[in-house]
Write a protein that holds these residues in place. Structure first.
Motif, PDB file in Angstrom:
ATOM      1  N   THR A 185       0.857  -1.196   0.000  1.00  0.00           N
ATOM      2  CA  THR A 185       0.000   0.000   0.000  1.00  0.00           C
ATOM      3  C   THR A 185       0.885   1.236   0.000  1.00  0.00           C
ATOM      4  N   SER A 186       0.668   2.114  -0.960  1.00  0.00           N
ATOM      5  CA  SER A 186       1.561   3.260  -1.098  1.00  0.00           C
ATOM      6  C   SER A 186       0.858   4.603  -0.950  1.00  0.00           C
ATOM      7  N   VAL A 187      -0.446   4.595  -0.649  1.00  0.00           N
ATOM      8  CA  VAL A 187      -1.202   5.853  -0.592  1.00  0.00           C
ATOM      9  C   VAL A 187      -2.123   5.865   0.623  1.00  0.00           C
ATOM     10  N   ARG A 188      -2.189   7.004   1.281  1.00  0.00           N
ATOM     11  CA  ARG A 188      -3.196   7.195   2.321  1.00  0.00           C
ATOM     12  C   ARG A 188      -3.600   8.668   2.311  1.00  0.00           C
ATOM     13  N   SER A 189      -4.723   8.972   2.962  1.00  0.00           N
ATOM     14  CA  SER A 189      -5.215  10.353   2.946  1.00  0.00           C
ATOM     15  C   SER A 189      -5.863  10.703   4.279  1.00  0.00           C
ATOM     16  N   ALA A 190      -6.055  11.989   4.470  1.00  0.00           N
ATOM     17  CA  ALA A 190      -6.715  12.503   5.672  1.00  0.00           C
ATOM     18  C   ALA A 190      -7.248  13.893   5.353  1.00  0.00           C
ATOM     19  N   MET A 191      -8.081  14.423   6.271  1.00  0.00           N
ATOM     20  CA  MET A 191      -8.626  15.772   6.132  1.00  0.00           C
ATOM     21  C   MET A 191      -8.223  16.560   7.384  1.00  0.00           C
ATOM     22  N   PRO A 192      -7.019  17.162   7.393  1.00  0.00           N
ATOM     23  CA  PRO A 192      -6.534  17.852   8.593  1.00  0.00           C
ATOM     24  C   PRO A 192      -7.332  19.092   8.970  1.00  0.00           C
ATOM     25  N   ALA A 193      -8.072  19.649   8.028  1.00  0.00           N
ATOM     26  CA  ALA A 193      -8.958  20.785   8.297  1.00  0.00           C
ATOM     27  C   ALA A 193     -10.111  20.705   7.307  1.00  0.00           C
ATOM     28  N   PRO A 194     -11.300  21.192   7.683  1.00  0.00           N
ATOM     29  CA  PRO A 194     -12.452  21.095   6.784  1.00  0.00           C
ATOM     30  C   PRO A 194     -12.162  21.688   5.404  1.00  0.00           C
ATOM     31  N   GLY A 195     -12.303  20.860   4.373  1.00  0.00           N
ATOM     32  CA  GLY A 195     -12.095  21.328   3.008  1.00  0.00           C
ATOM     33  C   GLY A 195     -10.665  21.225   2.511  1.00  0.00           C
ATOM     34  N   PHE A 196      -9.745  20.851   3.388  1.00  0.00           N
ATOM     35  CA  PHE A 196      -8.338  20.790   2.995  1.00  0.00           C
ATOM     36  C   PHE A 196      -7.814  19.359   3.177  1.00  0.00           C
ATOM     37  N   GLY A 197      -7.435  18.746   2.052  1.00  0.00           N
ATOM     38  CA  GLY A 197      -7.051  17.349   2.057  1.00  0.00           C
ATOM     39  C   GLY A 197      -5.553  17.137   2.164  1.00  0.00           C
ATOM     40  N   TYR A 198      -5.210  15.940   2.610  1.00  0.00           N
ATOM     41  CA  TYR A 198      -3.815  15.519   2.726  1.00  0.00           C
ATOM     42  C   TYR A 198      -3.675  14.181   2.022  1.00  0.00           C
ATOM     43  N   LEU A 199      -2.761  14.106   1.041  1.00  0.00           N
ATOM     44  CA  LEU A 199      -2.555  12.890   0.253  1.00  0.00           C
ATOM     45  C   LEU A 199      -1.094  12.474   0.383  1.00  0.00           C
ATOM     46  N   ARG A 200      -0.859  11.322   0.996  1.00  0.00           N
ATOM     47  CA  ARG A 200       0.500  10.818   1.221  1.00  0.00           C
ATOM     48  C   ARG A 200       0.792   9.702   0.228  1.00  0.00           C
ATOM     49  N   ILE A 201       1.871   9.864  -0.566  1.00  0.00           N
ATOM     50  CA  ILE A 201       2.305   8.841  -1.510  1.00  0.00           C
ATOM     51  C   ILE A 201       3.700   8.400  -1.096  1.00  0.00           C
ATOM     52  N   THR A 202       3.844   7.137  -0.688  1.00  0.00           N
ATOM     53  CA  THR A 202       5.121   6.667  -0.147  1.00  0.00           C
ATOM     54  C   THR A 202       6.043   6.091  -1.217  1.00  0.00           C
ATOM     55  N   ASN A 203       5.504   5.617  -2.317  1.00  0.00           N
ATOM     56  CA  ASN A 203       6.298   5.113  -3.435  1.00  0.00           C
ATOM     57  C   ASN A 203       5.373   4.906  -4.634  1.00  0.00           C
ATOM     58  N   PHE A 204       5.952   4.588  -5.782  1.00  0.00           N
ATOM     59  CA  PHE A 204       5.162   4.433  -7.006  1.00  0.00           C
ATOM     60  C   PHE A 204       5.236   2.992  -7.482  1.00  0.00           C
ATOM     61  N   ARG A 205       4.180   2.239  -7.152  1.00  0.00           N
ATOM     62  CA  ARG A 205       4.092   0.832  -7.535  1.00  0.00           C
ATOM     63  C   ARG A 205       3.030   0.649  -8.621  1.00  0.00           C
ATOM     64  N   MET A 206       2.770  -0.596  -8.966  1.00  0.00           N
ATOM     65  CA  MET A 206       1.882  -0.879 -10.094  1.00  0.00           C
ATOM     66  C   MET A 206       0.466  -0.359  -9.883  1.00  0.00           C
ATOM     67  N   ASN A 207       0.010  -0.319  -8.628  1.00  0.00           N
ATOM     68  CA  ASN A 207      -1.379   0.085  -8.364  1.00  0.00           C
ATOM     69  C   ASN A 207      -1.482   1.462  -7.715  1.00  0.00           C
ATOM     70  N   THR A 208      -0.398   2.234  -7.713  1.00  0.00           N
ATOM     71  CA  THR A 208      -0.419   3.522  -7.012  1.00  0.00           C
ATOM     72  C   THR A 208      -1.417   4.503  -7.626  1.00  0.00           C
ATOM     73  N   LEU A 209      -1.494   4.557  -8.947  1.00  0.00           N
ATOM     74  CA  LEU A 209      -2.449   5.463  -9.596  1.00  0.00           C
ATOM     75  C   LEU A 209      -3.872   5.158  -9.144  1.00  0.00           C
ATOM     76  N   ILE A 424      -4.938  27.713   3.513  1.00  0.00           N
ATOM     77  CA  ILE A 424      -6.030  28.460   4.157  1.00  0.00           C
ATOM     78  C   ILE A 424      -5.904  29.945   3.841  1.00  0.00           C
ATOM     79  N   SER A 425      -4.678  30.466   3.880  1.00  0.00           N
ATOM     80  CA  SER A 425      -4.455  31.883   3.575  1.00  0.00           C
ATOM     81  C   SER A 425      -4.833  32.195   2.139  1.00  0.00           C
ATOM     82  N   TYR A 426      -4.504  31.267   1.226  1.00  0.00           N
ATOM     83  CA  TYR A 426      -4.862  31.473  -0.180  1.00  0.00           C
ATOM     84  C   TYR A 426      -6.371  31.598  -0.334  1.00  0.00           C
ATOM     85  N   GLY A 427      -7.092  30.733   0.382  1.00  0.00           N
ATOM     86  CA  GLY A 427      -8.548  30.777   0.321  1.00  0.00           C
ATOM     87  C   GLY A 427      -9.119  32.076   0.863  1.00  0.00           C
ATOM     88  N   VAL A 428      -8.496  32.580   1.927  1.00  0.00           N
ATOM     89  CA  VAL A 428      -8.954  33.845   2.524  1.00  0.00           C
ATOM     90  C   VAL A 428      -8.697  35.006   1.580  1.00  0.00           C
TER      91      VAL A 428
END
Length: 436
Positions: A185-209, A424-428
């Motif tokens: 498994t090379s990908v995970r995600s979270a929502m650290p603040a409402p509307g703002f996502g976090y996408l972690r990619i640890t390596n690029f394997r056959m199923n990463t896309l 967040i500043s960009y959005g403001v």
């Protein structure tokens, strides 16, 4: 293919020399030097076979000569015996047991590119830039990369001892690491603040896309969609080129993603972006560090040069060369460099890396002690006599979920916090009407 006899081996080299002479028509200086070098090689081989103190196998001498020839080209080229060639396939497909680090030869020294997140090496504290001087009791001096990989892999739960030299450490550090299955498994995600996502990619394997699309879709469906995204490529050692290109294409609608240029025309390629429906127009901050290499540098460079992402962190590793793998007879393999990567603006990644737009060193956010009197001098509403009590927070007494713990961990990461503040500043500021 049967093993070549000594007579056949000598005949091969002499025939090769004759062919070089005949096909040239007239012997040029370069051909003459090649012939002389082949003759020198055959002379040394013959001398060692006949007179070395111990009996030697000619085929082993030839294999060692090829290994030295290829290994001296660059850190990523190598001549591999059958078992090493088989193990090479495990890096991007299948499952194997090891400690979870990506290594390279840097100035002839076995160096950690980065540990893979969630692996024994990562948990043990091995970091990018560490120099491996011993594996168990074997010195890594003059050890080929495939040999080092083979020594670090092994049965699950068995231990291997890694001795490293780290910049700033006064003495070598010894890590006893228990091997485990390396996660695919090379990908995970979270929502650290409402509307703002976090996408972690640890390596690029056959199923990463596929994993990225799934995680991205989940983030985009939450609430009113994404207002911004953090892509975390820190300590991502790379992997499959096609995955890096197609993931970059998710965020770029037109223009170049990456160019590959080599000495031979057939190795030159330019990869272009395709329109996305729907378009992902939200702002992006991409995190990189010295452990971000190869495919992750391609993604960061593509997003940066196409003005799709601000790059934050520290300069990436600088692995900007392209390798091909050629199967040989009897199960041997040859991996060698055929080209260099160039970002859309034409910059070579090789030995330079991707420079961040905003340099931010790694660290942890320090919490301010609640009982610090320096921060309690100002009178607040809650301090006033008979002030209304705040409404009870329904979630206050709820037990923290794994997701909450993950978000809390992200919030203490200095680089992630800085990236989130920027989004967040960009959005403001984008809502502010400026009039003259």
């Amino acid at each position: 293919m049967k093993k070549m006899s000594w007579a056949g081996l000598m005949g091969f080299w002499l025939t090769a020399a004759v062919i070089l002479m005949l096909t040239a028509g007239s012997v040029h200086a370069a051909d003459e030097k090649t012939y002389q070098s082949l003759k020198l090689f055959a002379d040394v081989l013959e001398e060692l076979k006949n007179n070395y103190v111990d009996e030697v196998k000619p085929e082993e001498l030839v294999h060692n000569a090829i290994k030295g020839m290829v290994g001296n080209l660059d850190p990523h080229s190598s001549f591999m015996p059958p078992d090493a060639f088989d193990e090479l396939q495990d890096d991007t497909k299948g499952e194997f047991s090891g400690i979870g680090i990506v290594i390279t030869m840097k100035d002839g020294i076995l160096t950690v590119v980065s540990p893979i997140e969630g692996t024994p090496a990562y948990e043990a504290g091995i970091t990018a830039g560490d120099i491996i001087v011993k594996i168990d009791d074997a010195s890594t001096k003059d050890m080929a990369m495939w040999e080092a990989v083979k020594k670090m892999r092994g049965p699950r739960y068995e231990e291997v001892k890694i001795t490293i030299i780290r910049e700033g450490a006064s003495a070598p550090l010894v890590f006893t690491v228990k091997r485990d299955l390396i996660p695919m498994t090379s990908v995970r995600s979270a929502m650290p603040a409402p509307g703002f996502g976090y996408l972690r990619i640890t390596n690029f394997r056959m199923n990463t896309l596929d994993d990225v699309i799934e995680q991205l879709s989940n983030l985009e469906k939450q609430g009113n969609g994404l207002k911004g995204l953090i892509i975390d490529l820190r300590d991502n050692p790379g992997g499959l080129l096609d995955q890096a290109i197609r993931i970059s294409d998710l965020f770029i609608n037109e223009g170049t993603i990456v160019s590959i240029k080599g000495r031979i025309e057939k190795n030159n390629q330019v990869f272009k972006a395709n329109p996305n429906f729907p378009e992902r127009n939200y702002p992006i901050v991409t995190l990189i560090n010295a452990g971000s290499a190869s495919a992750s540098e391609i993604v960061a460079g593509a997003l940066k040069d196409n003005s799709r992402s601000l790059i934050l962190g520290t300069t990436s590793f600088g692995k900007g060369s392209v390798q091909t793998v050629q199967p040989l007879d009897e199960g041997f393999g040859l991996k060698y460099t055929i080209a260099r990567y160039y970002t859309p603006s034409g910059h070579s990644i090789q030995a330079k890396g991707i420079e961040p737009d905003i340099p931010v060193e790694p660290g942890t956010v320090e919490e301010v002690p609640k009982d610090n009197s320096d921060f309690e001098l100002m009178l607040k509403e809650k301090d006033l006599k008979n002030s209304l009590k705040p409404e009870e927070d329904e979630t206050k007494n709820k037990k923290k979920s794994q997701k909450d713990a993950e978000i809390e961990k992200l919030s203490k990461d200095v680089q992630i916090k800085r990236a989130l503040d920027i989004l967040i500043s960009y959005g403001v500021f984008s809502k502010i009407n400026v009039t003259n």
